[in-house]
Design an enzyme around this catalytic site. Sequence first.
Site, PDB file in Angstrom:
ATOM      1  N   HIS A   1      95.063  11.436  52.753  1.00  0.00           N
ATOM      2  CA  HIS A   1      94.834  12.667  53.503  1.00  0.00           C
ATOM      3  C   HIS A   1      93.345  12.851  53.785  1.00  0.00           C
ATOM      4  O   HIS A   1      92.513  12.111  53.260  1.00  0.00           O
ATOM      5  CB  HIS A   1      95.356  13.882  52.719  1.00  0.00           C
ATOM      6  CG  HIS A   1      96.840  14.055  52.797  1.00  0.00           C
ATOM      7  ND1 HIS A   1      97.700  13.391  51.941  1.00  0.00           N
ATOM      8  CD2 HIS A   1      97.627  14.786  53.619  1.00  0.00           C
ATOM      9  CE1 HIS A   1      98.941  13.725  52.238  1.00  0.00           C
ATOM     10  NE2 HIS A   1      98.924  14.570  53.256  1.00  0.00           N
TER      11      HIS A   1
ATOM     12  N   LYS B   1      91.280  18.125  51.805  1.00  0.00           N
ATOM     13  CA  LYS B   1      92.476  18.507  51.040  1.00  0.00           C
ATOM     14  C   LYS B   1      92.115  18.741  49.580  1.00  0.00           C
ATOM     15  O   LYS B   1      91.431  17.926  48.964  1.00  0.00           O
ATOM     16  CB  LYS B   1      93.561  17.437  51.155  1.00  0.00           C
ATOM     17  CG  LYS B   1      94.886  17.847  50.524  1.00  0.00           C
ATOM     18  CD  LYS B   1      96.002  16.897  50.917  1.00  0.00           C
ATOM     19  CE  LYS B   1      97.322  17.255  50.246  1.00  0.00           C
ATOM     20  NZ  LYS B   1      97.777  18.616  50.577  1.00  0.00           N
TER      21      LYS B   1
ATOM     22  N   ASN C   1     106.429  19.395  52.725  1.00  0.00           N
ATOM     23  CA  ASN C   1     106.229  18.716  54.008  1.00  0.00           C
ATOM     24  C   ASN C   1     107.350  19.107  54.952  1.00  0.00           C
ATOM     25  O   ASN C   1     108.525  18.848  54.674  1.00  0.00           O
ATOM     26  CB  ASN C   1     106.200  17.190  53.805  1.00  0.00           C
ATOM     27  CG  ASN C   1     105.663  16.458  55.022  1.00  0.00           C
ATOM     28  OD1 ASN C   1     106.058  16.718  56.142  1.00  0.00           O
ATOM     29  ND2 ASN C   1     104.747  15.535  54.792  1.00  0.00           N
TER      30      ASN C   1
END
Length: 267
Positions: A155, A159, A124
């Site tokens: 998410h 994903k 991230n």
Amino acid sequence: MIKVIVAGAAGRMGSRLVALIKDSTALTLAGAIEGKGHHALGEDAGETAGCGRAGIPITDDLPALLERGEVVIDFSTPEATLNHLRAVAQYRRAMVIGTTGLSALELEGLKSLTRQVPCVFSPNMSVGINLMYKVIGEMAKTLGDEYDIEVIEAHHRLKKDAPSGTALKIAEVLAKAVNRDLNQVGVYARKGLIGERKKQEIGIQTIRAGDIVGDHTILFGGMGERIEVTHRASSRDTFARGALRAARWIVKQQPGLYDMMDVLNLK
């Protein structure tokens, strides 16, 4: 102007990187790549990103671009990322990797290759998330074993990996802070008659829905109170801007494996 090559240039993150580089006063787009057979090959990277013509065609030949590029930013797939890193190592360039879902074997390959070149690898790139890593570690140390620890991440429906790389990093930071082995205490799902929660557990729970960019919550649950720390990303530009900050930093570093905590001087 730092010359940047974007891997996965037609993807969600790659497109935002191309657009932000196009507007940058410190960075310039030197190349854009996609996998062999990708439908965007040959197209202008800027037009594919929706930010106007950039004069850079999308290609599948990274080595041909590395002669004129200084740093590769890669948000693609684990297999593609390792192949790109091998080329980067051969040409002694720098790299920023935001790809998630790497296996233990792939991580070992990454560590080996980054002995030759400077590389920022982070699941991230958000400045806020990386600051949170530091804060929650201190919180966990102070709260100790009397507070249960849970990590909840959400998410978008597309994903592919779960839990997110960020959630796993959060859990690793928390486990280290309280002197536990995440491989022994991590709990990734609960169902049925499972009995009482074990004191040492660190729960990591996953949500997939709609177009959620990225939500991460750490819950410290004590008797009579709970503390929640939440980070919500509302735009992929959060991660793209962090990656560009990492690119500006990594081109000045010696070979080795770094993360965003190094970029932000939070260690």
